[in-house]
Every structure is written in structure tokens, then in C-alpha cells.
Design a protein around this motif. Structure first.
Motif, PDB file in Angstrom:
ATOM      1  N   PRO A 117       0.841  -1.213   0.000  1.00 20.04           N
ATOM      2  CA  PRO A 117       0.000   0.000   0.000  1.00 20.04           C
ATOM      3  C   PRO A 117       0.865   1.247   0.000  1.00 20.04           C
ATOM      4  N   VAL A 118       0.326   2.351  -0.508  1.00 25.74           N
ATOM      5  CA  VAL A 118       0.996   3.641  -0.446  1.00 25.74           C
ATOM      6  C   VAL A 118      -0.087   4.715  -0.365  1.00 25.74           C
ATOM      7  N   HIS A 119      -0.547   4.984   0.859  1.00 25.31           N
ATOM      8  CA  HIS A 119      -1.646   5.924   1.056  1.00 25.31           C
ATOM      9  C   HIS A 119      -1.416   6.858   2.233  1.00 25.31           C
ATOM     10  N   ASN A 120      -0.370   6.648   3.030  1.00 22.63           N
ATOM     11  CA  ASN A 120      -0.085   7.529   4.160  1.00 22.63           C
ATOM     12  C   ASN A 120       1.413   7.503   4.447  1.00 22.63           C
ATOM     13  N   LEU A 121       1.812   8.283   5.454  1.00 25.53           N
ATOM     14  CA  LEU A 121       3.228   8.367   5.791  1.00 25.53           C
ATOM     15  C   LEU A 121       3.762   7.049   6.336  1.00 25.53           C
ATOM     16  N   ALA A 122       2.928   6.332   7.079  1.00 28.37           N
ATOM     17  CA  ALA A 122       3.374   5.050   7.638  1.00 28.37           C
ATOM     18  C   ALA A 122       3.720   4.063   6.523  1.00 28.37           C
ATOM     19  N   SER A 123       2.924   4.025   5.460  1.00 24.75           N
ATOM     20  CA  SER A 123       3.220   3.108   4.359  1.00 24.75           C
ATOM     21  C   SER A 123       4.508   3.509   3.638  1.00 24.75           C
ATOM     22  N   LEU A 124       4.792   4.818   3.552  1.00 28.15           N
ATOM     23  CA  LEU A 124       6.047   5.242   2.944  1.00 28.15           C
ATOM     24  C   LEU A 124       7.240   4.839   3.808  1.00 28.15           C
ATOM     25  N   ARG A 125       7.107   4.949   5.123  1.00 27.86           N
ATOM     26  CA  ARG A 125       8.197   4.534   6.005  1.00 27.86           C
ATOM     27  C   ARG A 125       8.426   3.023   5.907  1.00 27.86           C
ATOM     28  N   THR A 126       7.348   2.256   5.798  1.00 27.92           N
ATOM     29  CA  THR A 126       7.490   0.815   5.625  1.00 27.92           C
ATOM     30  C   THR A 126       8.195   0.489   4.316  1.00 27.92           C
ATOM     31  N   LEU A 127       7.887   1.243   3.264  1.00 29.56           N
ATOM     32  CA  LEU A 127       8.557   1.047   1.978  1.00 29.56           C
ATOM     33  C   LEU A 127      10.051   1.339   2.092  1.00 29.56           C
ATOM     34  N   VAL A 128      10.407   2.410   2.782  1.00 30.34           N
ATOM     35  CA  VAL A 128      11.816   2.754   2.957  1.00 30.34           C
ATOM     36  C   VAL A 128      12.556   1.636   3.692  1.00 30.34           C
ATOM     37  N   GLU A 129      11.930   1.091   4.735  1.00 35.67           N
ATOM     38  CA  GLU A 129      12.558  -0.009   5.469  1.00 35.67           C
ATOM     39  C   GLU A 129      12.724  -1.246   4.585  1.00 35.67           C
ATOM     40  N   ALA A 130      11.716  -1.517   3.738  1.00 31.67           N
ATOM     41  CA  ALA A 130      11.804  -2.689   2.861  1.00 31.67           C
ATOM     42  C   ALA A 130      12.899  -2.526   1.811  1.00 31.67           C
ATOM     43  N   LEU A 131      13.069  -1.314   1.295  1.00 31.89           N
ATOM     44  CA  LEU A 131      14.092  -1.092   0.278  1.00 31.89           C
ATOM     45  C   LEU A 131      15.501  -1.133   0.848  1.00 31.89           C
ATOM     46  N   SER A 132      15.644  -0.916   2.145  1.00 35.45           N
ATOM     47  CA  SER A 132      16.965  -0.940   2.764  1.00 35.45           C
ATOM     48  C   SER A 132      17.416  -2.351   3.123  1.00 35.45           C
ATOM     49  N   THR A 133      16.573  -3.344   2.890  1.00 33.99           N
ATOM     50  CA  THR A 133      16.944  -4.743   3.151  1.00 33.99           C
ATOM     51  C   THR A 133      17.103  -5.482   1.827  1.00 33.99           C
ATOM     52  N   GLU A 134      17.754  -6.615   1.889  1.00 30.67           N
ATOM     53  CA  GLU A 134      17.986  -7.397   0.671  1.00 30.67           C
ATOM     54  C   GLU A 134      16.682  -8.014   0.184  1.00 30.67           C
ATOM     55  N   ALA A 135      16.487  -7.968  -1.123  1.00 28.66           N
ATOM     56  CA  ALA A 135      15.267  -8.518  -1.705  1.00 28.66           C
ATOM     57  C   ALA A 135      15.269 -10.033  -1.616  1.00 28.66           C
ATOM     58  N   PRO A 136      14.095 -10.652  -1.397  1.00 30.53           N
ATOM     59  CA  PRO A 136      14.034 -12.118  -1.387  1.00 30.53           C
ATOM     60  C   PRO A 136      14.364 -12.681  -2.763  1.00 30.53           C
ATOM     61  N   ARG A 137      14.912 -13.874  -2.776  1.00 25.85           N
ATOM     62  CA  ARG A 137      15.308 -14.509  -4.034  1.00 25.85           C
ATOM     63  C   ARG A 137      14.080 -14.880  -4.853  1.00 25.85           C
ATOM     64  N   ARG A 138      14.145 -14.608  -6.119  1.00 28.82           N
ATOM     65  CA  ARG A 138      13.022 -14.920  -7.001  1.00 28.82           C
ATOM     66  C   ARG A 138      12.974 -16.406  -7.314  1.00 28.82           C
ATOM     67  N   ARG A 139      11.744 -16.860  -7.576  1.00 32.92           N
ATOM     68  CA  ARG A 139      11.563 -18.203  -8.071  1.00 32.92           C
ATOM     69  C   ARG A 139      11.282 -18.156  -9.560  1.00 32.92           C
ATOM     70  N   LEU A 140      11.642 -19.223 -10.245  1.00 32.94           N
ATOM     71  CA  LEU A 140      11.430 -19.277 -11.686  1.00 32.94           C
ATOM     72  C   LEU A 140       9.953 -19.451 -11.983  1.00 32.94           C
ATOM     73  N   GLY A 141       9.572 -18.945 -13.153  1.00 30.91           N
ATOM     74  CA  GLY A 141       8.172 -19.094 -13.564  1.00 30.91           C
ATOM     75  C   GLY A 141       7.369 -17.865 -13.219  1.00 30.91           C
ATOM     76  N   ARG A 142       6.094 -17.932 -13.513  1.00 27.94           N
ATOM     77  CA  ARG A 142       5.178 -16.820 -13.277  1.00 27.94           C
ATOM     78  C   ARG A 142       4.290 -17.168 -12.090  1.00 27.94           C
ATOM     79  N   GLU A 143       4.735 -16.738 -10.909  1.00 29.76           N
ATOM     80  CA  GLU A 143       3.971 -17.046  -9.701  1.00 29.76           C
ATOM     81  C   GLU A 143       3.270 -15.795  -9.218  1.00 29.76           C
TER      82      GLU A 143
END
Length: 395
Positions: free
Chosen positions: A367-393
């Protein structure tokens, strides 16, 4: 022009300023001169003349029209708006009225008092009991339901956000005496200065740097309110780090990266308003993503780029070409994050064709509708992304 009319014109300029429009003395003088060139008795000519000289940005047109209709019909209408709503049986909720009319009504109901010069009072203790509560309330308040003052405070909070992306290894190396790798070429070069005798080993370390960040923001009618606030977020991020690319799309795609690099936010948004012709119009998400993939993907999506796709997924063309365009975008970047303000509803269900077509091809759905959601996004971007799986899931 009579003195009473000139006084009302100045009061109208103060009303626009309280509603959030950048109207000053220059605009008021230009308005007086413009009215001398049109027929005062023609309401439409007066409205067009005032709007031409007092409004500079496209997104302020709606606010101006509401203010003009209320002020020049009845300057006291704003004071009675709440009472009239109760008489008609409507609950006084903020979500009932459109944002533009709500901001104008608030500006009418709360006229700015004349400046006074009271004697300097003795120092007093300030009661800040509720300051923390108000700030916490602002963090969780929907951008759509904020008034002009709250929007201004939210923009100040956004400027203080820091976006640390997780650093990724590159192909380049730099000399480092404590590096984990031996640099054979540098070692041999150094030995030539000692007659070919190796006295020490040169070492090196791989260079790491944050990946590029690419933002694709929907500015259609259903996203206009959120896009205005999120542009401040993109402006802050663009001026805080390098390799940030921003694109706006409605019925067409516009690259606004260069405009958002101006340090002054007002100058940056003024430049954006000049080159974006489809603000608050329709939405062609599939066509815009396909154009981005064809013209810009190879230029900006290298070195493990992270893509922020900001849209509600409501496409006027349905799901035509949307799944293939989103899938190609996902395969061209390291991490595709879809930011959707519709997720603010607890009972959200992906019922529209566009949302169902896009959802299986994104890495994260947030979600991106308030300041709290933006702060959560910032925290998520500062961590390593989970490894992708092959295929269209599904996300």
C-alpha cells in the motif's frame, strides 16, 4: 473598478493563499489589471481572466474553480457549510466532499486574523501533551482525507525520509590493503620499482554501490491526489541520491527525471507541470509500460535496478497487453514493487481486469496511502530482496 470590488479581489487572493495556492501581491495586481480588460458583468470572462493570472499549475484549477464559485456567489457561504450539511441530514465526515472543495471550505471558515503587535509576554511553559499524538495520527491518515495544513506537514515529513538502498556488488574493484583478493597485476607493477623482486602483495576489494531506482507513477484522475504527495517523495529521493529515474504516465509516458533534480521543490514542480500534458486524465497502463520497455528499459534498468510501479491498476483499456508489459518489466529489473493506494481498504479484492493481469508479475504488492506506508517502503528497500523463483507465480 470600485474600492469595494478591489477590496473583495484582495480578499479572494487571501482565500486562495489559505487554500494552498501560491498567490501573492504580484498575482493580485495582475488580476486587477486583467479585470480592466474584460467585461466585469460577464461572470465567465471574469473567472477565466482571474484563473489565467492567479493560477500557474494545472492541479490548482479545481481548487480555484471551487473558490471562485463559493466566494463570488456568497463570501459567507463557507461559515454556513457545516450547518447546511446537518440540515440536509449528511454526517459531517471529511470523505464526503471532494478534496478541492474541502480545502476551500476550510479556508473560508477560518479567515486569517489581522496581524497584531502585542507586548512581549513573559516566558511561559508550553503544553505539548498532545503533540506526539497528533504526529502519530498524521502518520496513519490517508492522503485523500488530509486538509491543506496536514498535506503541508506531510510534505515536510516526506522531505526528512532517508532512502538507503542495499548496496550491490559491481564488476569494478578498488585497491584495498585489507582486501580479500590478491591483485596480481598491481603486485607485478610494484615489483618493477624494486628490480622485479616481490616484496608484498597488492590487494583489492570489489566496489559496492546502491542499485538504480526507477519510479513509474500514475497521474490519472483516480491517482491525482496521491501523485501530488508522492511527487514530493520522488523529489526528495532524487535530490538525496544518484541514479534515480522518474516517469509519469496517464494516457502517455513522460520522463521527469531532469525536472525533479532541481533543489527547489516549487521550481521542480513548475517544470514538471509544463511538460506533463495528461495530468488527471485517463489511464493507459499497458500502453505506457510497453513504451517504457521499448524506449527506456535498456537505458535505466541496468545493474540490478529496483522499480517502483505506483498505480491503482485501473486501466481504461482493460487488461490489453498489460500482463506481457508487466512481465517484461519484471524480467528487466532485479525487483519490481507495486505500490497501490487501494490496499488501504482491509477488504480489498483484485477484481478489476488490470489488477488481475499485473499481480502475478510483480515481486511485492504494497500500500501507499499515508506516511506510515512510505516509512514501511523505505525499510523494505533498505533490506535485501528475497530470491526470485522461476516461472510466473502470484505475488
Amino acid at each position: 473598478m470600485t474600492d469595494a470590488f478591489a477590496f473583495n479581489l484582495l480578499a479572494f487572493g487571501r482565500l486562495l493563499r489559505r487554500a494552498g495556492l501560491p498567490v501573492g501581491t504580484g498575482e493580485s495586481l495582475a488580476a486587477a489589471e486583467a479585470l480592466s480588460l474584460v467585461e466585469i458583468g460577464d461572470r465567465e470572462q471574469v473567472r477565466e481572466a482571474l484563473r489565467a493570472v492567479m493560477v500557474r499549475r494545472r492541479e490548482h484549477f479545481e481548487i480555484f474553480d471551487h473558490a471562485f464559485a463559493l466566494f463570488w456567489r456568497d463570501p459567507e457561504a463557507g461559515r454556513h457549510a457545516a450547518a447546511m450539511g446537518l440540515l440536509e441530514g449528511r454526517p459531517p465526515t471529511e470523505e464526503r466532499a471532494p478534496p478541492a472543495s474541502r480545502r476551500v471550505a476550510e479556508a473560508l471558515k477560518q479567515p486569517r486574523p489581522p496581524p497584531e503587535q502585542p507586548p512581549e509576554p513573559p516566558p511561559e511553559r508550553q503544553d505539548v501533551t498532545f503533540s506526539v499524538s497528533e504526529r502519530e495520527r498524521l502518520q496513519t491518515m490517508d492522503f485523500e482525507s488530509m486538509d491543506a495544513a496536514q498535506i503541508a506537514e506531510a510534505k515536510r515529513e516526506i522531505r526528512r525520509l532517508v532512502l538507503p538502498l542495499d548496496a550491490r556488488p559491481t564488476r569494478r574493484f578498488r585497491p584495498d590493503p585489507a582486501g580479500p583478493r590478491t591483485d596480481l597485476r598491481a603486485t607485478i607493477r610494484a615489483s618493477l620499482r624494486d628490480g622485479g623482486e616481490i616484496l608484498g602483495l597488492a590487494r583489492r576489494r570489489r566496489v559496492t554501490r546502491p542499485p538504480p531506482l526507477v519510479a513509474l507513477c500514475d497521474i490519472s484522475g483516480s491517482m491525482a491526489r496521491y501523485a501530488q504527495v508522492l511527487l514530493h517523495f520522488l523529489h526528495a529521493v532524487t535530490n538525496d541520491r544518484d541514479r534515480v529515474h522518474s516517469f509519469l504516465f496517464g494516457t502517455r509516458l513522460t520522463n521527469v527525471t531532469r525536472q525533479l533534480r532541481y533543489r527547489d521543490a516549487e521550481v521542480a514542480f513548475e517544470m514538471v507541470s509544463h511538460i506533463v500534458p495528461d495530468w488527471s486524465g485517463g489511464t493507459r497502463i499497458g500502453e505506457s509500460l510497453e513504451l517504457f520497455n521499448r524506449l527506456w528499459a535498456r537505458r535505466v534498468l541496468g545493474q540490478g535496478a529496483v522499480v517502483l510501479l505506483i498505480t491503482d491498476g485501473l486501466d481504461r483499456e482493460g487488461a490489453k497487453g498489460l500482463a506481457d508489459a508487466t512481465d517484461r518489466l519484471r524480467r528487466s529489473c532485479r525487483r519490481l514493487i507495486w505500490l497501490n493506494p487501494l490496499l488501504r481498504w482491509s477488504g480489498f479484492q483484485p477484481k478489476s481486469q488490470g489488477i488481475r493481469a499485473m499481480l502475478p508479475h510483480v515481486d511485492e504488492f504494497r500500500p501507499v496511502h499515508n506516511l506510515a506506508s512510505l516509512r514501511t517502503l523505505v525499510e523494505a528497500l533498505s533490506t535485501e530482496a528475497p530470491r526470485r523463483r522461476l516461472g510466473r507465480e502470484a505475488a
